[in-house]
Design an enzyme around this catalytic site. Sequence first.
Site, PDB file in Angstrom:
ATOM      1  CG  ASP A  69      -2.063   1.000   1.073  1.00  0.00           C
ATOM      2  OD1 ASP A  69      -3.214   0.561   0.939  1.00  0.00           O
ATOM      3  OD2 ASP A  69      -1.792   2.231   1.096  1.00  0.00           O
ATOM      4  CB  ILE A  70       0.866   4.202  -2.243  1.00  0.00           C
ATOM      5  CG1 ILE A  70       1.991   5.060  -2.804  1.00  0.00           C
ATOM      6  CG2 ILE A  70      -0.386   5.012  -1.980  1.00  0.00           C
ATOM      7  CD1 ILE A  70       1.690   5.587  -4.205  1.00  0.00           C
ATOM      8  CD  GLN A  98     -14.790  -0.147  -2.565  1.00  0.00           C
ATOM      9  OE1 GLN A  98     -15.915  -0.414  -2.148  1.00  0.00           O
ATOM     10  NE2 GLN A  98     -14.248  -0.770  -3.594  1.00  0.00           N
ATOM     11  CG  HIS A 146      -8.440  -2.905  -2.448  1.00  0.00           C
ATOM     12  ND1 HIS A 146      -9.340  -2.205  -3.229  1.00  0.00           N
ATOM     13  CD2 HIS A 146      -8.291  -2.184  -1.303  1.00  0.00           C
ATOM     14  CE1 HIS A 146      -9.707  -1.102  -2.594  1.00  0.00           C
ATOM     15  NE2 HIS A 146      -9.088  -1.077  -1.419  1.00  0.00           N
ATOM     16  CG  LEU A 147      -8.022  -9.439   1.953  1.00  0.00           C
ATOM     17  CD1 LEU A 147      -9.290  -9.148   2.766  1.00  0.00           C
ATOM     18  CD2 LEU A 147      -7.848 -10.954   1.789  1.00  0.00           C
TER      19      LEU A 147
HETATM   20  P1  AMP Z   1      -9.724   1.560   0.158  1.00  0.00           P
HETATM   21  O1  AMP Z   1      -9.800   2.868   0.879  1.00  0.00           O
HETATM   22  O2  AMP Z   1     -10.161   0.369   0.958  1.00  0.00           O
HETATM   23  O3  AMP Z   1     -10.393   1.633  -1.205  1.00  0.00           O
HETATM   24  O4  AMP Z   1      -8.180   1.299  -0.085  1.00  0.00           O
HETATM   25  C1  AMP Z   1      -7.467   1.862  -1.139  1.00  0.00           C
HETATM   26  C2  AMP Z   1      -6.030   1.741  -0.752  1.00  0.00           C
HETATM   27  O5  AMP Z   1      -5.245   1.912  -1.926  1.00  0.00           O
HETATM   28  C3  AMP Z   1      -5.571   2.803   0.248  1.00  0.00           C
HETATM   29  O6  AMP Z   1      -5.060   2.162   1.410  1.00  0.00           O
HETATM   30  C4  AMP Z   1      -4.510   3.582  -0.517  1.00  0.00           C
HETATM   31  O7  AMP Z   1      -3.441   3.991   0.290  1.00  0.00           O
HETATM   32  C5  AMP Z   1      -4.074   2.571  -1.564  1.00  0.00           C
HETATM   33  N1  AMP Z   1      -3.514   3.131  -2.776  1.00  0.00           N
HETATM   34  C6  AMP Z   1      -3.969   4.200  -3.491  1.00  0.00           C
HETATM   35  N2  AMP Z   1      -3.193   4.400  -4.575  1.00  0.00           N
HETATM   36  C7  AMP Z   1      -2.237   3.440  -4.543  1.00  0.00           C
HETATM   37  C8  AMP Z   1      -1.126   3.125  -5.383  1.00  0.00           C
HETATM   38  N3  AMP Z   1      -0.850   3.839  -6.498  1.00  0.00           N
HETATM   39  N4  AMP Z   1      -0.346   2.077  -5.051  1.00  0.00           N
HETATM   40  C9  AMP Z   1      -0.601   1.364  -3.919  1.00  0.00           C
HETATM   41  N5  AMP Z   1      -1.629   1.601  -3.102  1.00  0.00           N
HETATM   42  C10 AMP Z   1      -2.433   2.629  -3.400  1.00  0.00           C
END
Ligand code: AMP
Length: 114
Positions: free
Chosen positions: A31-32, A94, A100-101
Site C-alpha cells: 500500500d502506498i 472505500q 482489494h483485501l
Molecule cells: P480503500 O480505501 O479500501 O479503497 O483502499 C485503497 C487503498 O489503496 C488505500 O489504502 C490507498 O493507500 C491505496 N492506494 C492508493 N493508490 C495506490 C497506489 N498507487 N499504489 C498502492 N496503493 C495505493
Amino acid sequence: MDEDCLFCKIIEGSIPAAKVYEDEQCVAIEDINPQAPTHILLIPKRHIATVLDLAPEDAALVGHLHLNAADIARKRGLTDGFRLVFNCNAGAGQTVYHIHLHLLGGRTFGWPPG
Ligand code: AMP
Ligand code: ZN
C-alpha cells in the site's frame, strides 16, 4: 480492464507498484500509504468494483485472496495478530473501486475499528 481504474492500470503495468506476489488470479502490492508496518493489498486481476458485485462463482477467488494473505502473513512472521479487511463503498472508506483485501500487521489493533 476498466480504463478509469487505478488497480487495473497497476495490474496491466502502466502505473508502477511495489509487487510482492503475483499469480494468474491476483497480485499483491505494498500500500502506498501504509497504516501499519505491513500493509499489503491483495487485488484480483479481474475488475470487480465492490464486494457487492461478487457473484457466487467468485467464491473461490475470494478464498484465494484470503489464502494468499495468510501465506504472506506467515512469511512475514505476523501470526501473533494481523487484520484482513475489505472496505465496501464510501461509508466504509472505500476509495478505489476495484476490490482489494487489505493485509495489515506488525502492530496491535484496536476494536472496534475506526
Ligand atoms: P480503500 O480505501 O479500501 O479503497 O483502499 C485503497 C487503498 O489503496 C488505500 O489504502 C490507498 O493507500 C491505496 N492506494 C492508493 N493508490 C495506490 C497506489 N498507487 N499504489 C498502492 N496503493 C495505493
Ligand atoms: Zn479495476
